[in-house]
Scaffold this motif. Sequence first.
Motif, PDB file in Angstrom:
ATOM      1  N   ARG A  88       0.826  -1.203   0.000  1.00 19.94           N
ATOM      2  CA  ARG A  88       0.000   0.000   0.000  1.00 19.94           C
ATOM      3  C   ARG A  88       0.868   1.264   0.000  1.00 19.94           C
ATOM      4  O   ARG A  88       0.606   2.211  -0.749  1.00 19.94           O
ATOM      5  CB  ARG A  88      -0.927  -0.021   1.221  1.00 19.94           C
ATOM      6  CG  ARG A  88      -1.870   1.173   1.304  1.00 19.94           C
ATOM      7  CD  ARG A  88      -2.682   1.101   2.584  1.00 19.94           C
ATOM      8  NE  ARG A  88      -3.589  -0.021   2.549  1.00 19.94           N
ATOM      9  CZ  ARG A  88      -4.838   0.037   2.113  1.00 19.94           C
ATOM     10  NH1 ARG A  88      -5.314   1.188   1.640  1.00 19.94           N
ATOM     11  NH2 ARG A  88      -5.614  -1.022   2.126  1.00 19.94           N
ATOM     12  N   ALA A 122       1.268   4.163  -3.071  1.00 25.71           N
ATOM     13  CA  ALA A 122       1.051   5.599  -2.876  1.00 25.71           C
ATOM     14  C   ALA A 122       2.272   6.394  -3.320  1.00 25.71           C
ATOM     15  O   ALA A 122       2.147   7.426  -3.999  1.00 25.71           O
ATOM     16  CB  ALA A 122       0.727   5.877  -1.410  1.00 25.71           C
ATOM     17  N   ALA A 155      -4.912   3.600  -4.149  1.00 24.99           N
ATOM     18  CA  ALA A 155      -3.802   4.533  -4.360  1.00 24.99           C
ATOM     19  C   ALA A 155      -3.963   5.332  -5.648  1.00 24.99           C
ATOM     20  O   ALA A 155      -3.721   6.547  -5.680  1.00 24.99           O
ATOM     21  CB  ALA A 155      -2.481   3.764  -4.376  1.00 24.99           C
TER      22      ALA A 155
END
Length: 265
Positions: free
Chosen positions: A199, A203, A236
Amino acid sequence: MDATPDEHCEAPLASRALAAARSFARRGGSAFADLLWPPVCAHCRAATSIPDGLCARCWSRLALIERPYCERLGTPFALDIGGKLLSPEAIANPPVFDRARAVARYDDIARSLTHRQKYGDQLHLAVTMGTMMAAAGRELLAEADAILPIPLHRFRLWTRRYNQAALLARMVAKSSGKSLLLDALIRVRRTRPQVGLTRAERAANLAGAFKVPADRRPAVEGRRLLLIDDVLTTGATVSAAARALRRAGAAGVDVLTFARVTVDA
């Protein structure tokens, strides 16, 4: 800058020829067209009575996302305790976008349809998927001023030849009557594939990847926008896009995808 609608819909010669033949036959009468090309299931190709739809067996296997779900993230709940609910994730880490909705969990049928549309040149699946997206996102569409797809970087668009999100967005716009913005959001930085990234890595990979061109800000400022993509995984990509739209003055940003990855999918 994003490609024109025609560039988004480039397809192999055989596919374009088949589409043209279908169109010619249908102009001569739907009964004649159905006789030449009987409707088949968009997934298994079994005979069906609904053009560009799913047969009863495949429809029953599509893991639809319906209430109860998180009103912000659109993630389904196992139990219905009444009222509009927020998930612990939405409370602890509120998303950049306002709301997200999806047709189905990214499992079995949904995975097959998205992979075939995205990588298999089966562009006609945008009709099936986009129609279902318009139904699943009707609440978001009722408040949206315009629809726009997650854009591809020009190099990725050149290698893939079309943007699957733009095809879906065009179908959602056609079904809802909302205006479609194909060049209001552009991808200015080429990013590496998101598959396999955490994750946090996703991003970081997408930071600063999207931008609203100065001459397109009037199309964004003060408007409620609906972002379209095929699959929502960690969020994201849509978060980075929503952040760019908000910086350009968007009044609100919602997200609509065909499928979304869930924890128990």
